[in-house]
Design a protein around this motif. Structure first.
Motif, PDB file in Angstrom:
ATOM      1  N   ALA A   1      20.442  39.146 -55.230  1.00 33.10           N
ATOM      2  CA  ALA A   1      20.750  39.159 -56.655  1.00 33.10           C
ATOM      3  C   ALA A   1      19.674  39.934 -57.411  1.00 33.10           C
ATOM      4  CB  ALA A   1      20.823  37.728 -57.177  1.00 33.10           C
ATOM      5  N   GLU A   2      20.083  40.547 -58.515  1.00 36.26           N
ATOM      6  CA  GLU A   2      19.123  41.249 -59.361  1.00 36.26           C
ATOM      7  C   GLU A   2      18.092  40.238 -59.869  1.00 36.26           C
ATOM      8  OE1 GLU A   2      17.561  44.579 -61.402  1.00 36.26           O
ATOM      9  OE2 GLU A   2      19.217  44.486 -59.962  1.00 36.26           O
ATOM     10  N   PRO A   3      16.811  40.477 -59.601  1.00 29.84           N
ATOM     11  CA  PRO A   3      15.814  39.484 -60.021  1.00 29.84           C
ATOM     12  C   PRO A   3      15.709  39.399 -61.539  1.00 29.84           C
ATOM     13  CG  PRO A   3      14.739  41.462 -59.169  1.00 29.84           C
ATOM     14  CD  PRO A   3      16.206  41.616 -58.897  1.00 29.84           C
ATOM     15  N   ALA A   4      15.508  38.206 -62.034  1.00 33.95           N
ATOM     16  CA  ALA A   4      15.331  38.014 -63.469  1.00 33.95           C
ATOM     17  C   ALA A   4      14.029  38.672 -63.917  1.00 33.95           C
ATOM     18  CB  ALA A   4      15.301  36.523 -63.785  1.00 33.95           C
ATOM     19  N   LEU A  59      11.039  34.599 -54.790  1.00 36.50           N
ATOM     20  CA  LEU A  59      11.323  34.001 -53.490  1.00 36.50           C
ATOM     21  C   LEU A  59      12.788  34.227 -53.133  1.00 36.50           C
ATOM     22  CD1 LEU A  59      10.252  32.194 -51.172  1.00 36.50           C
ATOM     23  CD2 LEU A  59      11.081  30.223 -52.495  1.00 36.50           C
ATOM     24  N   GLY A  60      13.038  34.691 -51.906  1.00 36.47           N
ATOM     25  CA  GLY A  60      14.398  34.975 -51.473  1.00 36.47           C
ATOM     26  C   GLY A  60      14.774  36.436 -51.587  1.00 36.47           C
ATOM     27  N   HIS A  61      14.009  37.203 -52.346  1.00 30.39           N
ATOM     28  CA  HIS A  61      14.262  38.646 -52.450  1.00 30.39           C
ATOM     29  C   HIS A  61      13.708  39.353 -51.222  1.00 30.39           C
ATOM     30  CE1 HIS A  61      13.955  42.802 -53.931  1.00 30.39           C
ATOM     31  NE2 HIS A  61      14.893  42.476 -54.801  1.00 30.39           N
ATOM     32  N   GLY A  62      14.331  40.456 -50.838  1.00 33.80           N
ATOM     33  CA  GLY A  62      13.941  41.150 -49.613  1.00 33.80           C
ATOM     34  C   GLY A  62      12.535  41.706 -49.600  1.00 33.80           C
ATOM     35  N   TYR A  63      11.930  41.894 -50.767  1.00 31.76           N
ATOM     36  CA  TYR A  63      10.579  42.439 -50.823  1.00 31.76           C
ATOM     37  C   TYR A  63       9.521  41.370 -51.120  1.00 31.76           C
ATOM     38  CZ  TYR A  63      13.001  46.967 -51.202  1.00 31.76           C
ATOM     39  OH  TYR A  63      13.800  48.074 -50.996  1.00 31.76           O
ATOM     40  N   HIS A  64       9.910  40.114 -51.158  1.00 35.04           N
ATOM     41  CA  HIS A  64       8.968  39.049 -51.506  1.00 35.04           C
ATOM     42  C   HIS A  64       7.925  38.844 -50.405  1.00 35.04           C
ATOM     43  CE1 HIS A  64       7.563  35.227 -53.236  1.00 35.04           C
ATOM     44  NE2 HIS A  64       7.645  34.712 -52.025  1.00 35.04           N
ATOM     45  N   TRP A  65       8.343  39.013 -49.152  1.00 37.20           N
ATOM     46  CA  TRP A  65       7.415  38.790 -48.041  1.00 37.20           C
ATOM     47  C   TRP A  65       6.936  40.136 -47.487  1.00 37.20           C
ATOM     48  CZ3 TRP A  65      12.421  36.816 -48.181  1.00 37.20           C
ATOM     49  CH2 TRP A  65      13.383  37.582 -47.526  1.00 37.20           C
ATOM     50  N   TRP A  81      -2.872  43.121 -51.863  1.00 36.65           N
ATOM     51  CA  TRP A  81      -1.535  43.682 -51.610  1.00 36.65           C
ATOM     52  C   TRP A  81      -0.567  42.591 -51.175  1.00 36.65           C
ATOM     53  CZ3 TRP A  81      -0.821  47.977 -53.874  1.00 36.65           C
ATOM     54  CH2 TRP A  81      -1.862  48.902 -54.002  1.00 36.65           C
ATOM     55  N   LEU A  82      -1.016  41.638 -50.389  1.00 35.26           N
ATOM     56  CA  LEU A  82      -0.150  40.533 -50.005  1.00 35.26           C
ATOM     57  C   LEU A  82       0.227  39.696 -51.221  1.00 35.26           C
ATOM     58  CD1 LEU A  82      -1.966  39.345 -46.756  1.00 35.26           C
ATOM     59  CD2 LEU A  82       0.018  40.854 -46.922  1.00 35.26           C
ATOM     60  N   THR A  83      -0.697  39.527 -52.129  1.00 36.59           N
ATOM     61  CA  THR A  83      -0.443  38.742 -53.341  1.00 36.59           C
ATOM     62  C   THR A  83       0.530  39.460 -54.268  1.00 36.59           C
ATOM     63  OG1 THR A  83      -2.666  37.816 -53.187  1.00 36.59           O
ATOM     64  CG2 THR A  83      -1.552  37.630 -55.310  1.00 36.59           C
ATOM     65  N   ILE A  84       0.378  40.772 -54.400  1.00 36.64           N
ATOM     66  CA  ILE A  84       1.229  41.540 -55.317  1.00 36.64           C
ATOM     67  C   ILE A  84       2.697  41.417 -54.927  1.00 36.64           C
ATOM     68  CG2 ILE A  84       1.859  43.901 -55.964  1.00 36.64           C
ATOM     69  CD1 ILE A  84      -1.202  44.503 -55.910  1.00 36.64           C
ATOM     70  N   GLU A  85       3.012  41.638 -53.662  1.00 35.35           N
ATOM     71  CA  GLU A  85       4.414  41.570 -53.227  1.00 35.35           C
ATOM     72  C   GLU A  85       5.002  40.195 -53.498  1.00 35.35           C
ATOM     73  OE1 GLU A  85       5.054  44.568 -49.562  1.00 35.35           O
ATOM     74  OE2 GLU A  85       3.694  42.904 -49.143  1.00 35.35           O
ATOM     75  N   LYS A  86       4.235  39.157 -53.222  1.00 30.21           N
ATOM     76  CA  LYS A  86       4.721  37.790 -53.394  1.00 30.21           C
ATOM     77  C   LYS A  86       4.987  37.482 -54.865  1.00 30.21           C
ATOM     78  CE  LYS A  86       1.779  34.452 -52.943  1.00 30.21           C
ATOM     79  NZ  LYS A  86       0.811  33.500 -52.365  1.00 30.21           N
ATOM     80  N   GLN A 129      14.858  51.033 -51.727  1.00 30.08           N
ATOM     81  CA  GLN A 129      16.299  50.869 -51.856  1.00 30.08           C
ATOM     82  C   GLN A 129      16.691  49.784 -52.858  1.00 30.08           C
ATOM     83  OE1 GLN A 129      18.067  50.373 -47.986  1.00 30.08           O
ATOM     84  NE2 GLN A 129      17.449  52.399 -47.282  1.00 30.08           N
ATOM     85  N   LEU A 130      15.939  48.700 -52.933  1.00 33.89           N
ATOM     86  CA  LEU A 130      16.294  47.587 -53.814  1.00 33.89           C
ATOM     87  C   LEU A 130      15.600  47.639 -55.160  1.00 33.89           C
ATOM     88  CD1 LEU A 130      16.170  44.604 -51.274  1.00 33.89           C
ATOM     89  CD2 LEU A 130      18.131  46.010 -51.914  1.00 33.89           C
ATOM     90  N   GLY A 131      14.582  48.437 -55.291  1.00 30.04           N
ATOM     91  CA  GLY A 131      13.818  48.516 -56.527  1.00 30.04           C
ATOM     92  C   GLY A 131      12.478  49.162 -56.272  1.00 30.04           C
ATOM     93  N   GLY A 132      11.828  49.592 -57.331  1.00 25.69           N
ATOM     94  CA  GLY A 132      10.549  50.275 -57.163  1.00 25.69           C
ATOM     95  C   GLY A 132       9.404  49.491 -57.770  1.00 25.69           C
ATOM     96  N   ALA A 133       8.205  50.025 -57.626  1.00 25.14           N
ATOM     97  CA  ALA A 133       7.012  49.390 -58.177  1.00 25.14           C
ATOM     98  C   ALA A 133       6.065  50.471 -58.688  1.00 25.14           C
ATOM     99  CB  ALA A 133       6.315  48.523 -57.135  1.00 25.14           C
ATOM    100  N   PHE A 134       5.540  50.238 -59.888  1.00 26.38           N
ATOM    101  CA  PHE A 134       4.570  51.142 -60.517  1.00 26.38           C
ATOM    102  C   PHE A 134       3.195  50.484 -60.412  1.00 26.38           C
ATOM    103  CE2 PHE A 134       2.160  53.283 -63.710  1.00 26.38           C
ATOM    104  CZ  PHE A 134       2.747  54.526 -63.920  1.00 26.38           C
TER     105      PHE A 134
END
Length: 367
Positions: free
Chosen positions: A176-179, A104-110, A94-99, A252-257
């Motif tokens: 910023a919207e992630p690429a 890097l720099g996105h609110g959900y990266h860490w 789970w720690l790896t998935i978020e990263k 709020q910033l995006g979802g994950a499936f």
């Protein structure tokens, strides 16, 4: 979050829990990527005491904050990280998935739990500054739920909270919207486990976006119940998995499936991935049947209404609707989003979001 339970201006450390427990209740809290939720539960005749307790810690937490408390709770959080991730089977995934899912720099990266080096580096000034910036009435939603007269509650809320200084609501961080990922990321981890487990994750739209309900329906078609597609394929037909689950989690910033499957002994991770890819491709090309979609919509609505039997769950949902939609009465509209999902919607969002080249794949092998 932890320090909010360690005493405030007029409530010594430990007194909050003793007061609530003597009133037949309890308190707790949790933090997500987007918010922190605190809740106190007790008999309704203790309403004034509960409001006073929360007002006192919102107004006077840092009056009693000291290095010993910070050191103590820092160690508690670090131990939670060890228990939840580092020393738990498959926990590092789970720690790896978020990263890997968010740049890097996105609110959900860490991770919400943080890193040991940052927890160790946090000072009293850091904690006090964060508290002053965010813990103010203008940045909070208060829900009072239970057996009481609403006007009585309003008078008490005014009495205990109105005097607390509340500068303007702090600005939320913007990102910023992630690429797009562009290519599949595949990470292989070794862990002290008996059998492999695979995680497939894709980015999705934020909470309450138009495609959230169809993605949630797609997750249920794939792996909700024994008649779902992945369960039948992996567990019953091919007998290569002992369990499989899917979900779509909007934030709020995006979802994950997510698709998560645990292999049976002797089965390689690649066998699981191959079967999952085949089922995902089929669902993207051919819409599910009306019966499949109707079943998952019924399951979702039943689960939502069952959840509402709990007073605490109703209170948390009211708070969430207020924060995310500025409308505590959003329940009927929320349910309607799922009632409107059609089979073609499910196939469309699978083809749009759940592409192999847009995924993060984490494989956890025994080792």
């Amino acid at each position: 979050e932890h320090l909010m339970f360690k005493g405030s201006a007029h409530v010594p450390d430990g007194k909050l829990d003793r007061l609530l427990e003597s009133a037949g209740g309890y308190s707790n809290a949790y933090t997500s990527n987007d918010s922190t939720v605190y809740y106190n539960v007790a008999a309704s005749n203790f309403l004034e005491m509960m409001l006073w307790l929360d007002a006192d810690r919102m107004a006077g937490l840092i009056e009693t904050l000291e290095q010993t408390k910070l050191d103590n709770q820092r160690d508690v959080v670090r131990n939670e990280r060890r228990q939840s991730y580092e020393n738990r089977p498959y926990g590092q995934a789970w720690l790896t998935i978020e990263k890997e899912l968010w740049p890097l720099g996105h609110g959900y990266h860490w991770p919400v739990i943080g890193y040991h080096k940052d927890l160790l580096a946090a000072t009293l000034g850091d904690v006090s500054g964060f508290f002053r910036q965010y813990y103010r009435p203008a940045n909070a939603v208060l829900v009072v739920a239970g057996d009481f007269a609403p006007q009585t509650a309003r008078v008490l809320i005014e009495k205990y909270f109105a005097w607390i200084p509340s500068p303007p609501t702090p600005a939320r961080p913007t990102y910023a919207e992630p690429a797009p990922l562009g290519a599949q990321k595949r990470i292989v981890l070794n862990d002290k486990v008996e059998v492999p487990r695979v995680y497939l994750v894709w980015r999705g739209p934020p909470h309450y976006a138009q495609d959230e309900a169809p993605l949630a329906a797609a997750a249920a078609v794939l792996a909700s119940g024994k008649s779902s597609r992945l369960f039948k394929r992996l567990v019953y037909q091919d007998r290569i998995a002992q369990d499989v689950e899917t979900s779509f989690e909007g934030q709020q910033l995006g979802g994950a499936f997510y698709v998560v499957a645990t292999a049976k002994p002797g089965v390689r991770a690649e066998e699981l991935l191959s079967a999952i890819d085949a089922e995902m491709a089929t669902l993207a090309k051919e819409a599910p049947t009306r019966a499949e979609v109707d079943r998952v919509k019924t399951v979702f609505e039943s689960a939502t209404l069952s959840e509402l039997q709990s007073l605490l769950s109703r209170a948390v949902r009211l708070a969430g609707y207020t924060v995310d939609k500025s409308d505590p009465n959003f329940l009927s509209q929320d349910l309607e989003r799922y009632r409107r999902v059609a089979p073609a919607d499910v196939a469309r969002v699978v083809a749009k979001y759940l592409l192999p080249e847009s995924s993060v794949v984490v494989i956890v092998n025994p080792g």
